[in-house]
Design a protein around this motif. Structure first.
Motif, short mmCIF file in Angstrom:
data_model
loop_
_atom_site.label_atom_id
_atom_site.label_comp_id
_atom_site.label_asym_id
_atom_site.label_seq_id
_atom_site.Cartn_x
_atom_site.Cartn_y
_atom_site.Cartn_z
N PHE A 30 -7.97 -29.91 -27.37
CA PHE A 30 -8.75 -29.46 -26.22
C PHE A 30 -8.60 -27.58 -26.17
CE2 PHE A 30 -4.61 -29.33 -24.09
CZ PHE A 30 -4.29 -28.62 -23.54
N ALA A 31 -9.62 -28.04 -25.65
CA ALA A 31 -10.49 -26.62 -25.58
C ALA A 31 -10.91 -26.38 -23.78
CB ALA A 31 -12.14 -26.02 -26.05
N ALA A 33 -12.11 -24.91 -20.59
CA ALA A 33 -13.27 -23.80 -19.55
C ALA A 33 -12.54 -24.32 -18.23
CB ALA A 33 -14.86 -24.25 -19.70
N GLY A 36 -16.75 -22.73 -16.65
CA GLY A 36 -17.93 -22.29 -17.15
C GLY A 36 -17.62 -21.59 -18.88
N ASP A 37 -16.66 -20.87 -18.89
CA ASP A 37 -15.68 -20.19 -19.67
C ASP A 37 -15.06 -20.65 -20.87
OD1 ASP A 37 -18.64 -17.83 -19.40
OD2 ASP A 37 -16.97 -16.95 -17.87
N PHE A 38 -14.73 -21.50 -21.85
CA PHE A 38 -13.62 -20.79 -22.21
C PHE A 38 -12.26 -20.08 -22.35
CE2 PHE A 38 -16.28 -24.66 -24.17
CZ PHE A 38 -15.34 -25.61 -23.69
N VAL A 39 -11.28 -21.03 -22.27
CA VAL A 39 -10.11 -20.09 -22.49
C VAL A 39 -9.05 -19.95 -23.61
CG1 VAL A 39 -8.34 -18.75 -21.26
CG2 VAL A 39 -9.76 -19.26 -19.88
N ASP A 56 -12.72 -27.46 -17.19
CA ASP A 56 -13.55 -28.41 -17.70
C ASP A 56 -12.60 -28.75 -18.94
OD1 ASP A 56 -15.92 -27.90 -16.32
OD2 ASP A 56 -15.92 -29.52 -16.75
N VAL A 58 -12.58 -29.86 -22.48
CA VAL A 58 -13.05 -30.83 -23.58
C VAL A 58 -12.38 -31.39 -24.87
CG1 VAL A 58 -15.20 -30.47 -24.79
CG2 VAL A 58 -15.07 -29.19 -22.72
N SER A 59 -12.21 -32.28 -25.48
CA SER A 59 -12.04 -32.42 -26.59
C SER A 59 -13.07 -32.25 -27.60
CB SER A 59 -11.40 -34.12 -27.10
OG SER A 59 -10.59 -34.18 -26.13
#
Lengths: 64, 247
Positions: A30-31, A33, A36-39, A56, A58-59
């Protein structure tokens, strides 16, 4: 503290992103956020989460 | 380069659009793009980009057309079963627009000399269906500094992200998803909503035209689409300074 994960409120006790992902039992890959910004993965341990933050998880989707 | 009288008529509805106009249409005519994978996403994206007048399109796919493809791979008809996807797609696209050039490579992308192909294109669309090809294409585009527009779809969910690797601090696909493991879900076991491929392939075609025309304001942003919620979300992706691919 209450934080939003994928649009739902969750009461969690951890304070770093790394620990919250473990507490939430997020299943890789997963990633994530934060507001609103991905880490980047390498920054999970040093990223502090505060009440009201929005995560969030997100797979990746690979289909086409 | 200019537009012929026939092209003026064919593209007249583009010429009326302020963001395109004659100069924009000429830019599209001069553009060379590579579409990797002519399945659900590739059929939709290729159809719109060919009709739009992108001058040179190269299609790469090694597959033949199966009955289970016809639910969503809209370039193919029942009388095309067992035929080559790239050959059939070329015929269909040229029937729609004979003014453009279509090249085909009937091979798996993993067996293509991708650096050589990338030296002759302005932009790549990743329309493939697995993590290995997506990582392979990302790495090659990073190395060659070629623009990449990547889309994917499963069940009712879609993802879209684009990159211009000429720009400083541009993240790559691996900055976002560094893990090499295959996702638990794929089209064969989770299924996919037919028009989701139309939505995501059309978004990919739209982003391609935007980038070919110089609109760079959506780079490095992941767009999520959920068909079952009818919901769009957008997130910023930052360059990972420890990325195994682009650091």
């Amino acid at each position: 503290m209450n934080i939003m994960i994928n649009g739902e409120v969750h009461a969690l006790t951890s304070s770093t992103l790394q620990d919250i992902l473990v507490e939430f039992n997020a299943q890789p890959p997963f990633a994530v956020a934060l507001n609103g910004d991905f880490v980047s993965q390498g920054e999970y341990g040093s990223t502090q989460i505060a009440a009201g933050d929005q995560l969030d998880i997100v797979s990746p989707i690979y289909g086409g | 380069m200019s537009l012929s009288n026939k092209e003026q008529v064919r593209y007249s509805r583009h010429l009326l659009v302020k963001n395109i106009g004659e100069q924009g249409q000429i830019k599209l005519k001069q553009s060379r793009i590579l579409i990797v994978g002519v399945g659900g996403l590739g059929c939709a994206a290729a159809q719109y980009l060919a009709a739009s007048g992108v001058g040179q399109i190269t299609l790469i796919d090694h597959d033949i057309i199966e009955l289970s493809n016809l639910q969503r791979q809209v370039l193919y008809k029942t009388n095309h079963l067992k035929a080559s996807k790239v050959q059939t797609a070329r015929n269909q696209l040229l029937a729609a627009n004979p003014e453009i050039k279509i090249n085909i490579i009937e091979k798996s992308i993993l067996n293509v000399d991708l650096p050589e192909q990338l030296s002759a294109v302005d932009l790549v669309l990743d329309c493939t269906d697995n993590v290995e090809t997506r990582r392979f294409i990302n790495q090659a585009c990073v190395n060659a500094k070629v623009k990449l527009v990547s889309a994917s779809a499963i069940n009712g969910q879609g993802q879209l992200i684009s990159f211009d690797f000429n720009k400083p601090d541009m993240p790559c696909y691996l900055c976002l998803f560094p893990d090499a493991e295959e996702s638990a879900l794929n089209c064969s076991n989770a299924g996919v909503l037919s028009p989701l491929l139309g939505v995501m392939g059309s978004l990919q075609a739209t982003e391609t035209i935007r980038l070919l025309l110089g609109m760079a304001d959506n780079l490095g942003q992941l767009t999520l689409y959920d068909a079952w919620q009818m919901d769009f979300k957008r997130f910023n992706v930052r360059k990972n300074t420890n990325c195994s691919c682009c650091h």
